[in-house]
Design a protein around this motif. Structure first.
Motif, PDB file in Angstrom:
ATOM      1  N   LYS A 210       0.946  -1.183   0.050  1.00 53.98           N
ATOM      2  CA  LYS A 210      -0.070   0.058  -0.003  1.00 53.98           C
ATOM      3  C   LYS A 210       0.953   1.195  -0.040  1.00 53.98           C
ATOM      4  O   LYS A 210       1.899   1.302   0.334  1.00 53.98           O
ATOM      5  CB  LYS A 210      -1.036   0.142   1.137  1.00 53.98           C
ATOM      6  CG  LYS A 210      -1.842  -1.092   1.415  1.00 53.98           C
ATOM      7  CD  LYS A 210      -2.923  -1.050   2.639  1.00 53.98           C
ATOM      8  CE  LYS A 210      -3.884  -2.138   2.494  1.00 53.98           C
ATOM      9  NZ  LYS A 210      -4.727  -2.054   3.658  1.00 53.98           N
ATOM     10  N   SER A 211       0.213   2.214  -0.371  1.00 61.00           N
ATOM     11  CA  SER A 211       0.907   3.612  -0.428  1.00 61.00           C
ATOM     12  C   SER A 211       0.577   4.479   0.630  1.00 61.00           C
ATOM     13  O   SER A 211      -0.550   4.809   0.582  1.00 61.00           O
ATOM     14  CB  SER A 211       0.452   4.346  -1.766  1.00 61.00           C
ATOM     15  OG  SER A 211       1.330   5.878  -1.623  1.00 61.00           O
ATOM     16  N   ASP A 212       1.285   4.841   1.568  1.00 61.43           N
ATOM     17  CA  ASP A 212       1.139   5.756   2.704  1.00 61.43           C
ATOM     18  C   ASP A 212       1.165   7.119   2.282  1.00 61.43           C
ATOM     19  O   ASP A 212       2.265   7.555   2.399  1.00 61.43           O
ATOM     20  CB  ASP A 212       1.796   5.240   3.965  1.00 61.43           C
ATOM     21  CG  ASP A 212       1.316   6.026   5.248  1.00 61.43           C
ATOM     22  OD1 ASP A 212       0.391   6.562   5.187  1.00 61.43           O
ATOM     23  OD2 ASP A 212       2.211   5.894   6.127  1.00 61.43           O
ATOM     24  N   ARG A 217       5.703   6.763   1.922  1.00 59.86           N
ATOM     25  CA  ARG A 217       6.450   5.736   1.717  1.00 59.86           C
ATOM     26  C   ARG A 217       5.577   4.579   1.357  1.00 59.86           C
ATOM     27  O   ARG A 217       4.406   4.644   1.404  1.00 59.86           O
ATOM     28  CB  ARG A 217       7.290   5.517   2.964  1.00 59.86           C
ATOM     29  CG  ARG A 217       8.286   6.571   3.312  1.00 59.86           C
ATOM     30  CD  ARG A 217       8.895   6.234   4.509  1.00 59.86           C
ATOM     31  NE  ARG A 217       9.795   4.838   4.370  1.00 59.86           N
ATOM     32  CZ  ARG A 217      11.040   5.024   4.112  1.00 59.86           C
ATOM     33  NH1 ARG A 217      11.825   5.868   3.669  1.00 59.86           N
ATOM     34  NH2 ARG A 217      11.523   3.847   3.795  1.00 59.86           N
ATOM     35  N   TRP A 218       5.990   3.393   0.623  1.00 61.51           N
ATOM     36  CA  TRP A 218       5.503   2.224   0.580  1.00 61.51           C
ATOM     37  C   TRP A 218       5.578   1.313   1.854  1.00 61.51           C
ATOM     38  O   TRP A 218       6.578   1.179   2.161  1.00 61.51           O
ATOM     39  CB  TRP A 218       5.954   1.603  -0.917  1.00 61.51           C
ATOM     40  CG  TRP A 218       5.803   2.421  -2.086  1.00 61.51           C
ATOM     41  CD1 TRP A 218       6.444   3.071  -2.741  1.00 61.51           C
ATOM     42  CD2 TRP A 218       4.430   2.307  -2.967  1.00 61.51           C
ATOM     43  NE1 TRP A 218       5.633   3.761  -3.772  1.00 61.51           N
ATOM     44  CE2 TRP A 218       4.665   3.057  -3.979  1.00 61.51           C
ATOM     45  CE3 TRP A 218       3.503   1.622  -2.585  1.00 61.51           C
ATOM     46  CZ2 TRP A 218       3.518   3.295  -4.811  1.00 61.51           C
ATOM     47  CZ3 TRP A 218       2.183   1.708  -3.586  1.00 61.51           C
ATOM     48  CH2 TRP A 218       2.436   2.489  -4.637  1.00 61.51           C
ATOM     49  N   PRO A 237      11.101   4.056   0.106  1.00 58.46           N
ATOM     50  CA  PRO A 237      10.757   5.536  -0.218  1.00 58.46           C
ATOM     51  C   PRO A 237       9.815   5.429  -1.423  1.00 58.46           C
ATOM     52  O   PRO A 237       9.665   4.514  -2.318  1.00 58.46           O
ATOM     53  CB  PRO A 237      12.170   6.070  -0.940  1.00 58.46           C
ATOM     54  CG  PRO A 237      13.211   5.182   0.040  1.00 58.46           C
ATOM     55  CD  PRO A 237      12.778   3.756  -0.070  1.00 58.46           C
ATOM     56  N   LYS A 238       9.209   6.776  -1.700  1.00 59.98           N
ATOM     57  CA  LYS A 238       8.214   6.664  -2.750  1.00 59.98           C
ATOM     58  C   LYS A 238       8.615   6.419  -4.145  1.00 59.98           C
ATOM     59  O   LYS A 238       8.272   5.805  -5.153  1.00 59.98           O
ATOM     60  CB  LYS A 238       7.465   8.179  -2.599  1.00 59.98           C
ATOM     61  CG  LYS A 238       6.081   8.146  -3.332  1.00 59.98           C
ATOM     62  CD  LYS A 238       5.012   7.462  -2.681  1.00 59.98           C
ATOM     63  CE  LYS A 238       3.695   7.620  -3.708  1.00 59.98           C
ATOM     64  NZ  LYS A 238       2.637   6.873  -2.888  1.00 59.98           N
ATOM     65  N   LEU A 391      16.444   1.862 -11.821  1.00 62.99           N
ATOM     66  CA  LEU A 391      17.623   2.371 -11.801  1.00 62.99           C
ATOM     67  C   LEU A 391      17.579   3.237 -10.329  1.00 62.99           C
ATOM     68  O   LEU A 391      18.802   3.115  -9.630  1.00 62.99           O
ATOM     69  CB  LEU A 391      18.036   3.662 -12.837  1.00 62.99           C
ATOM     70  CG  LEU A 391      19.073   4.540 -12.475  1.00 62.99           C
ATOM     71  CD1 LEU A 391      20.385   3.696 -12.580  1.00 62.99           C
ATOM     72  CD2 LEU A 391      19.104   5.384 -13.607  1.00 62.99           C
ATOM     73  N   ASN A 392      16.653   3.814  -9.871  1.00 66.09           N
ATOM     74  CA  ASN A 392      16.335   4.405  -8.679  1.00 66.09           C
ATOM     75  C   ASN A 392      16.764   3.327  -7.617  1.00 66.09           C
ATOM     76  O   ASN A 392      17.432   3.839  -6.639  1.00 66.09           O
ATOM     77  CB  ASN A 392      15.139   5.042  -8.480  1.00 66.09           C
ATOM     78  CG  ASN A 392      15.014   6.415  -9.379  1.00 66.09           C
ATOM     79  OD1 ASN A 392      16.088   6.923  -9.870  1.00 66.09           O
ATOM     80  ND2 ASN A 392      13.810   6.834  -9.653  1.00 66.09           N
ATOM     81  N   ARG A 393      15.969   2.232  -7.430  1.00 64.96           N
ATOM     82  CA  ARG A 393      15.989   1.455  -6.671  1.00 64.96           C
ATOM     83  C   ARG A 393      17.388   0.975  -6.557  1.00 64.96           C
ATOM     84  O   ARG A 393      18.091   0.504  -5.491  1.00 64.96           O
ATOM     85  CB  ARG A 393      14.912   0.030  -6.859  1.00 64.96           C
ATOM     86  CG  ARG A 393      15.047  -0.859  -5.777  1.00 64.96           C
ATOM     87  CD  ARG A 393      14.505  -0.433  -4.497  1.00 64.96           C
ATOM     88  NE  ARG A 393      14.623  -1.369  -3.381  1.00 64.96           N
ATOM     89  CZ  ARG A 393      14.238  -1.114  -2.064  1.00 64.96           C
ATOM     90  NH1 ARG A 393      13.926   0.031  -1.754  1.00 64.96           N
ATOM     91  NH2 ARG A 393      14.561  -2.117  -1.019  1.00 64.96           N
TER      92      ARG A 393
END
Length: 542
Positions: A210-212, A217-218, A237-238, A391-393
């Motif tokens: 879920k997205s908080d 954040r996830w 992180p989002k 790439l971000n992850r």
């Protein structure tokens, strides 16, 4: 609401997409996508299609997308300093040093990806995207994991942003451990429920993502028997979520994507029916059956037992062979099947070169480029939904493990150079090459050397090819230093030649004219010193 109940609730909106994906899989790769309840049947046999054009098309397109998104020889991204954050007095030499450091970091990231099994999982996910239009990737500690469409559900908002993801996995009890299962006892009315597992050894594990909005954040956790597994909660992180829900084509208002195979379902179904008719008709036509007239003296046993080249008694008109007589019909069906196969080959980037004695390499290259340009929109979507989050992850994981230094986000921006950007660079290369060739052929090589800046042309060609010119192409300072050194060597060589010629004259004989020898030696030394000093001075500006 538990994760299992939420999964069952969201699966109703996934039914039409899953049914269409299973139908597309049956015509291409039957093992790829299955029904949600079909995987419970052990040793399930799949029906083999009558043609292999669909399988070849899917595998070829997946391989080309794989090479376009994650090229093996070059990086698919570049780390660049934002120009709007640099001052007017920024030293260009510092920019070169930063580019060199960023190049090393890019190679470190590519080495990390090459050492993992990410390419294998990404290739499998691309096949799911082409056939079913949907795939879910999870970037865990042990590498990527692909979830087919029958193992997850999603919920998106009106703009296509992910709000919720629920996955379902069948995990063995031995993997979870008896201690964990003893702490989470199922309710008595659910022990014999057929929805709690495929057999006695497997249990269903649901993962809810879920997205908080408050924390930005996830958040995700796992459940077994409607109870949360201890120590299964995690956050991210989002902009660096490990959950990557991918789509091939997007439709406004739909939570799931559409695949490439679905767009050409009509041709695939037609080719499947024609292939079946041709195969069965050819098998019937290949069957040999002899007919013997019942009133003839020739016996069927005599013909059946006669060997090759045997001589038997009988009349030719008493024996006949059954003929199908459908040659014209088979030709019509075969020509139509060939046309459909060509259309499918063009749609899935299967290169078919024109069979001719005058087919040139330029024609083949232009045909290939025309096919690749058909997927420009697909490259853009995969860049946004796959390459940028991937790439971000990856950068976040390498930074947390101290394999990469932490980069200031307000100064350094990673830029994707694969996919649609690589396709654009290819067009720039073709345009630049055609422009230079036209000038050389129309105005001549002299005009090309007079009007074209060679240094800038080399840089643009290298950028179009995706090649780093750092320490590869000589700079203007290096070329000026080499020219200065060459001039000094030329001056020194000419003075040595002059000294050798003068030394052969009688005036330069020390025994006959010692004063003249000393004067000439001093004069040569003064000329050499003056020439060296002139070569070291910078050229005068006009």
């Amino acid at each position: 609401m538990s994760a299992r109940e939420r999964y069952n609730q969201l699966s109703t909106g996934r039914t039409q997409f899953l049914n269409k994906a299973v139908e597309c899989s049956e015509l291409t790769l039957p093992y790829l996508i299955q029904d949600d309840n079909a995987t419970r049947i052990n040793h399930r046999s799949f029906q083999t299609p009558w043609q292999s054009v669909g399988a070849k098309a899917v595998v070829t397109l997946a391989a080309k997308l794989m090479l376009a998104l994650l090229p093996p020889q070059t990086t698919f991204f570049k780390l660049q300093v934002r120009d709007d954050k640099l001052g007017t007095d920024f030293d260009p030499r510092v920019r070169s040093e930063l580019d060199l450091s960023f190049s090393k970091m890019e190679r470190m990231v590519m080495d990390y990806i090459a050492a993992s099994s990410d390419r294998v999982v990404v290739h499998q996910a691309l096949k799911h995207l082409i056939v079913g239009g949907n795939s879910l990737l999870f970037m865990g500690k042990n590498g990527l994991k692909n979830f087919p469409l029958n193992r997850y559900v999603v919920n998106r908002d009106g703009n296509g942003n992910i709000l919720e993801i629920v996955t379902k996995e069948l995990i063995s009890r031995r993997v979870l451990g008896e201690d964990l299962l003893n702490t989470i006892e199922p309710e008595p009315n659910r022990v014999n429920d057929s929805t709690t597992g495929s057999d006695d050894d497997d249990v269903e594990v649901y993962t809810c993502v879920k997205s908080d909005e408050k924390s930005g954040r996830w958040i995700w956790y796992q459940e077994v028997f409607d109870k949360i597994i201890p120590a299964s909660r995690s956050t991210a992180p989002k902009n660096a979520s490990p959950w990557l829900p991918l789509r091939f084509n997007t439709v406004d208002g739909e939570d799931y994507g559409r695949g490439r195979v679905e767009e050409f379902m009509g041709d695939l179904k037609s080719l499947e029916g024609l292939s079946q008719a041709l195969v069965e008709g050819s098998a019937a036509a290949a069957k040999v059956v002899f007919l013997v007239s019942p009133s003839s003296t020739t016996k069927p046993k005599t013909i059946a037992e006669a060997g090759n080249g045997a001589i038997v008694q009988g009349r030719p008109e008493d024996v006949a062979v059954i003929q199908v007589g459908k040659t014209a019909d088979f030709t019509t069906a075969a020509n139509l099947a060939q046309q459909i196969e060509k259309r499918l080959g063009d749609a899935f980037l299967v290169l078919s070169v024109r069979q001719s004695e005058r087919t040139t390499a330029e024609e083949v290259r232009l045909t290939q480029m025309e096919l690749e340009q058909q997927l420009g929109g697909l490259f853009s979507l995969l860049t946004v939904e796959f390459l940028i989050p991937y790439l971000n992850r990856t950068l976040l994981v390498l930074t947390r493990t101290n394999q990469l230094p932490k980069l200031p986000k307000e100064m350094v921006r990673p830029t994707i150079v694969a996919g649609i950007n690589a396709l654009g660079r290819g067009q720039d290369r073709e345009s630049l090459t055609a422009f230079i060739t036209t000038i050389a052929q129309t105005l001549g090589p002299e005009a090309l050397m007079q009007y074209i800046n060679a240094d800038e042309a080399i840089k643009r060609l290298a950028a179009a090819q995706g090649i780093d010119v750092l320490n590869l192409v000589k700079t203007q300072e290096q070329m000026a230093q080499e020219a200065q050194q060459a001039q000094q060597q030329q001056v020194a060589g000419s003075l040595v030649d002059q000294a050798g010629q003068i030394a052969g004259t009688p005036m330069m004989d020390p025994s006959k004219n010692p004063d003249g020898f000393n004067d000439m030696s001093n004069m040569i030394g003064d000329q050499m010193a003056a020439s060296a000093e002139a070569a070291q001075q910078p050229p005068m500006e006009e």
